[in-house]
Design a protein around this motif. Structure first.
Motif, PDB file in Angstrom:
ATOM      1  N   TYR A 183      23.501   0.964  61.944  1.00 58.51           N
ATOM      2  CA  TYR A 183      24.893   1.055  62.396  1.00 58.51           C
ATOM      3  C   TYR A 183      25.797   1.543  61.260  1.00 58.51           C
ATOM      4  CZ  TYR A 183      23.594  -1.459  66.645  1.00 58.51           C
ATOM      5  OH  TYR A 183      23.019  -1.817  67.826  1.00 58.51           O
ATOM      6  N   GLU A 184      25.506   1.090  60.040  1.00 59.24           N
ATOM      7  CA  GLU A 184      26.308   1.535  58.887  1.00 59.24           C
ATOM      8  C   GLU A 184      26.142   3.029  58.658  1.00 59.24           C
ATOM      9  OE1 GLU A 184      25.097  -0.910  55.662  1.00 59.24           O
ATOM     10  OE2 GLU A 184      26.015  -2.746  56.465  1.00 59.24           O
ATOM     11  N   LYS A 187      28.126   4.861  61.265  1.00 58.18           N
ATOM     12  CA  LYS A 187      29.559   4.854  60.959  1.00 58.18           C
ATOM     13  C   LYS A 187      29.894   5.879  59.889  1.00 58.18           C
ATOM     14  CE  LYS A 187      30.259  -0.010  62.203  1.00 58.18           C
ATOM     15  NZ  LYS A 187      30.570  -1.373  61.692  1.00 58.18           N
ATOM     16  N   ASP A 189      28.390   8.634  59.487  1.00 58.36           N
ATOM     17  CA  ASP A 189      28.352   9.924  60.179  1.00 58.36           C
ATOM     18  C   ASP A 189      29.470  10.056  61.205  1.00 58.36           C
ATOM     19  OD1 ASP A 189      26.152  10.703  58.745  1.00 58.36           O
ATOM     20  OD2 ASP A 189      24.713   9.992  60.243  1.00 58.36           O
ATOM     21  N   ARG A 190      30.404   9.109  61.191  1.00 53.81           N
ATOM     22  CA  ARG A 190      31.574   9.116  62.071  1.00 53.81           C
ATOM     23  C   ARG A 190      31.198   9.009  63.562  1.00 53.81           C
ATOM     24  NH1 ARG A 190      35.628  13.659  59.335  1.00 53.81           N
ATOM     25  NH2 ARG A 190      35.743  12.671  57.262  1.00 53.81           N
ATOM     26  N   GLY A 192      31.184   7.185  67.016  1.00 48.23           N
ATOM     27  CA  GLY A 192      31.986   6.182  67.702  1.00 48.23           C
ATOM     28  C   GLY A 192      31.112   5.091  68.301  1.00 48.23           C
ATOM     29  N   ARG A 193      31.765   4.128  68.964  1.00 45.64           N
ATOM     30  CA  ARG A 193      31.004   3.017  69.543  1.00 45.64           C
ATOM     31  C   ARG A 193      30.040   3.485  70.615  1.00 45.64           C
ATOM     32  NH1 ARG A 193      34.947  -2.298  70.130  1.00 45.64           N
ATOM     33  NH2 ARG A 193      35.368  -2.561  67.885  1.00 45.64           N
ATOM     34  N   GLN A 196      27.138   5.161  68.940  1.00 41.15           N
ATOM     35  CA  GLN A 196      26.273   4.150  68.321  1.00 41.15           C
ATOM     36  C   GLN A 196      25.408   3.462  69.376  1.00 41.15           C
ATOM     37  OE1 GLN A 196      28.327   1.397  65.669  1.00 41.15           O
ATOM     38  NE2 GLN A 196      29.849   2.973  65.189  1.00 41.15           N
TER      39      GLN A 196
END
Length: 291
Positions: A183-184, A187, A189-190, A192-193, A196
């Motif tokens: 998840y990090e 994030k 790599d920009r 979004g939710r 992800q």
């Protein structure tokens, strides 16, 4: 361990199934003093050629398929949504997890009574009362379980409410096995939710999700308790719209006393469920299994 598993499978699945196959070839009447009469494949012939018997069996099978087609995606999707929602490190999150899991430990008889009060056809039914309040008294009391239109939907809602917590716990365990580093990296790599969820969460729990879908399918096909309780316990459930194959087999065996015909129904149904399960497993298999 493998030997114990095989012995358990033989003892709890193999032996009862073989015994059911044997009984299906006989005319066995519950409580009858007459000895069993060998019928050959007559029970199966009647099941598929006798208009009355075949119509009842096919209707029950169709109800089973409708129930499974509604419950499997709905319950699996809702369980996934709850698991994602509750997969957080918040104070008191354990209380919310316990509350969502609580219906699973309720006996089905209690669950049926609760939903009978909610869906009661009288003006005192909780759902009818709420709708009457929201429409300022213009709502006419509706027979949710007694109507052929909504009877199966009522059983679906009841079953999903009672069972979704179990699938939620399994999926929650799968979510907690996904490394936080993924998840990090997403994030960074920009992502979004939603990205992800698509590219980290779903691939991370794919095997767990397949297992939950298969388990839910098997449980959906063997639905019996809630239907039997609501029909026989005075719940007012429409019998024709909700009778399933297991309900048909049990009522034929213990109400009509025809053990041979009930055994033939269970054998045919067992073959159908195993076939559908194998097909589902073939088309949706875990990543660790070879193609």
């Amino acid at each position: 361990m493998a030997v114990a598993a095989v012995l358990g499978l033989i003892g709890f699945v193999g032996v009862p199934f073989v015994y059911a196959v044997v009984l299906s070839f006989y005319n066995v009447r519950l409580g009858s003093p007459r000895p069993p009469e060998f019928f050959g494949v007559e029970q199966y012939r009647r099941l598929f050629t006798d208009p009355d018997l075949s119509d009842e069996f096919l209707r029950s099978l169709l109800n089973n398929l409708i129930f499974a087609a509604a419950v499997v995606p709905l319950q699996t999707g809702l369980a996934l949504a709850l698991a994602v929602l509750l997969n957080r490190r918040l104070k008191g999150i354990g209380v919310f997890r316990s509350l969502f899991f609580l219906p699973v430990v309720f006996p089905m008889a209690l669950v049926a009574v609760i939903w009978r009060l909610i869906l009661s056809r009288s003006d005192q039914g909780m759902l009818n009362t709420a709708l009457s309040y929201l429409t300022f008294g213009h709502w006419t009391a509706y027979d949710w379980m007694g109507s052929a239109t909504t009877a199966m939907a009522s059983v679906v809602v009841l079953s999903v409410w009672q069972g979704v917590g179990f699938q939620m716990v399994i999926l929650l365990a799968g979510l907690q096995q996904i490394p936080e580093e993924l998840y990090e990296a997403a994030k960074i790599d920009r992502a979004g939710r939603w990205q992800q969820f698509r590219h980290v969460t779903l691939p991370g729990i794919r095997n767990t999700l397949v297992f939950v879908a298969l388990l839910t399918s098997v449980l959906a096909f063997r639905v019996f308790d809630q239907i039997y309780i609501l029909i026989k316990g005075g719940g007012g459930l429409d019998e024709n719209a909700t009778r399933t194959v297991m309900y048909e087999a049990v009522t034929i065996a213990f109400d009509a006393g025809n053990i041979g015909r009930a055994s033939a129904i269970t054998v045919v149904f067992f073959v159908i469920v195993v076939t559908l399960t194998l097909l589902q497993r073939r088309f949706v298999r875990p990543e660790s299994e070879p193609g």
